[in-house]
Enzyme design. Structure first.
Site, PDB file in Angstrom:
ATOM      1  CG  HIS A  20     136.243 -13.894  10.819  1.00  0.00           C
ATOM      2  ND1 HIS A  20     136.667 -12.592  10.754  1.00  0.00           N
ATOM      3  CD2 HIS A  20     136.389 -14.386   9.558  1.00  0.00           C
ATOM      4  CE1 HIS A  20     137.057 -12.310   9.525  1.00  0.00           C
ATOM      5  NE2 HIS A  20     136.892 -13.382   8.771  1.00  0.00           N
TER       6      HIS A  20
ATOM      7  N   GLY B   1     131.502 -10.456  -6.186  1.00  0.00           N
ATOM      8  CA  GLY B   1     132.897 -10.776  -6.535  1.00  0.00           C
ATOM      9  C   GLY B   1     133.054 -12.284  -6.576  1.00  0.00           C
ATOM     10  NE  ARG B   2     138.842 -13.530  -5.591  1.00  0.00           N
ATOM     11  CZ  ARG B   2     139.698 -12.541  -5.817  1.00  0.00           C
ATOM     12  NH1 ARG B   2     140.265 -12.424  -6.990  1.00  0.00           N
ATOM     13  NH2 ARG B   2     140.010 -11.666  -4.879  1.00  0.00           N
TER      14      ARG B   2
ATOM     15  CG  ASP C 165     132.057 -16.101   9.395  1.00  0.00           C
ATOM     16  OD1 ASP C 165     132.066 -16.921  10.346  1.00  0.00           O
ATOM     17  OD2 ASP C 165     133.037 -15.911   8.657  1.00  0.00           O
TER      18      ASP C 165
ATOM     19  N   PRO D  14     127.119  -3.999 -13.454  1.00  0.00           N
ATOM     20  CG  PRO D  14     125.621  -3.831 -15.216  1.00  0.00           C
ATOM     21  CD  PRO D  14     126.569  -3.021 -14.404  1.00  0.00           C
TER      22      PRO D  14
ATOM     23  CB  SER E 128     138.847 -19.099   5.180  1.00  0.00           C
ATOM     24  OG  SER E 128     139.450 -18.475   6.303  1.00  0.00           O
TER      25      SER E 128
HETATM   26  C1  DGY Z   1     139.575 -13.334   4.763  1.00  0.00           C
HETATM   27  O1  DGY Z   1     140.281 -14.099   4.101  1.00  0.00           O
HETATM   28  O2  DGY Z   1     139.557 -12.120   4.592  1.00  0.00           O
HETATM   29  C2  DGY Z   1     138.796 -13.968   5.828  1.00  0.00           C
HETATM   30  O3  DGY Z   1     137.804 -13.162   6.295  1.00  0.00           O
HETATM   31  C3  DGY Z   1     139.757 -14.348   6.938  1.00  0.00           C
HETATM   32  O4  DGY Z   1     139.561 -15.642   7.307  1.00  0.00           O
END
Ligand code: DGY
Length: 332
Positions: free
Chosen positions: A298, A168-169, A274, A193, A301
């Site tokens: 975690h 994905g992204r 993570d 694909p 982000s």
């Molecule tokens: C998410 O954006 O799903 C991350 O795992 C949370 O920080």
């Protein structure tokens, strides 16, 4: 900013976890904000109780704070919008929100780069043995092992086969970054694909094929009922004994007992996680004692820039939902 709805009382927003001050301030301009005061993450029972008391029109959450039937029942029918500071949505019962007419906003795109950079860090950390390396320094073992040129010798991404589970992204962003390390191949598996794969020259292969060939198996997929526990004994058994498993998806993707066994019996070479299940992982969890398992709390982000962007988007989602407008980033 003008009142959310003229002639109406200020809406109430419950913030379940600390957010950057600018985000809370934007909400405070037009809403009555009640914030969980901590310490730590709000226990789910307390979350349910608190929304029952304050009857919010919006809640701002982070995973794993859950919005499920019980929470929605307790909050009551005046709840208009849930804003989650995440791209993952496994902690929100989307069907139930839809049924009740509760809007749900989330934060895709703004965190893609930060998570992808972090994934690269995890790969390097596990491949180049950062955890046992740091331990060797702290325990003064370093000097006693320098006679051996292969001490702490790890693996390179250059020339390797990189396998991405779920392109994905975030998967694409990881592949783009890893491409600069000159891997021999980038392969990926998933529902089918993807056109975007051409940008990075990634080849679509069946899951089993990926497990068989990849030196790095990197999970970037989103979680659904079908893939919980996907990484279990059967899957680890199909991976190379030298392979490194990296997870930036969700902890529930992995059967952690099976992972522990695979790491301690030479079934796979190493792991970098993570995400775990539960979060936080208890400090005495067996995975934490392993030199070949790097566990991070975690932080995918967790950069200043990205967390501020996530918060701003979440606040915009909430303000739009309170006005009954289309959310800038709706999950429904
Ligand atoms: C998410 O954006 O799903 C991350 O795992 C949370 O920080």
């Amino acid at each position: 900013m003008s009142a959310i709805m003229s002639g109406c009382p200020r809406p109430v927003v419950f913030i379940a976890r600390g957010v950057p001050p600018s985000g809370a301030a934007r909400l405070r301009e037009v809403c009555d904000v009640i914030e969980w005061e901590g310490p730590g993450r709000i226990p789910q029972d307390t979350f349910v109780e608190r929304v029952g008391q304050c009857k919010p029109n919006a809640v701002l959450i982070h995973p794993p704070d859950r919005v499920d039937r019980q929470l929605l029942d307790s909050a009551g029918p005046q709840l208009k919008v849930v804003g989650t500071m995440s791209v993952g949505l496994d902690h929100v019962d989307l069907e139930e929100c839809r049924r009740r007419g509760v809007a749900v906003g989330y934060t895709p795109n703004v965190l893609t780069s930060a998570v992808a950079e972090h994934a690269v860090g995890l790969i390097l950390g596990a491949a180049r043995k950062y955890k046992p390396g740091m331990r060797a320094i702290h325990s003064s073992v370093w000097g006693t092992r320098w006679d051996n040129a292969l001490w702490m010798a790890g693996k390179e991404i250059g020339g390797s086969v990189v396998g991405i589970v779920g392109l994905g992204r975030i998967g694409i962003a990881v592949a783009k970054r890893l491409k600069s390390f000159d891997p021999a191949r980038i392969i990926y598996c998933g529902s089918g694909p993807k056109d975007d794969a051409k940008q990075v020259g990634a080849e679509f292969v069946p899951f089993e094929e990926l497990l068989k060939h990849a030196d790095f198996v990197i999970a970037t997929c989103s979680i659904n009922e079908g893939n919980k526990g996907l990484f279990n004994k059967g899957v680890f058994d199909k991976m190379k004994t030298s392979s490194i498993f990296v997870n930036v998806s969700r902890g529930v993707l992995v059967n952690q007992e099976d992972l522990h066994k695979a790491l301690t019996t030479g079934v796979i070479g190493g792991a970098a996680l993570d995400v775990t299940s539960p979060e936080p992982l208890p400090a005495d969890h067996p995975l934490l004692s392993l030199d070949n398992c790097l566990v991070i709390p975690h932080l995918g982000s967790a950069t200043d820039t990205t967390r501020n962007r996530m918060c701003n988007l979440t606040v915009s989602n909430i303000l739009a939902g309170l006005k009954g407008e289309t959310l800038p980033s709706s999950a429904l």
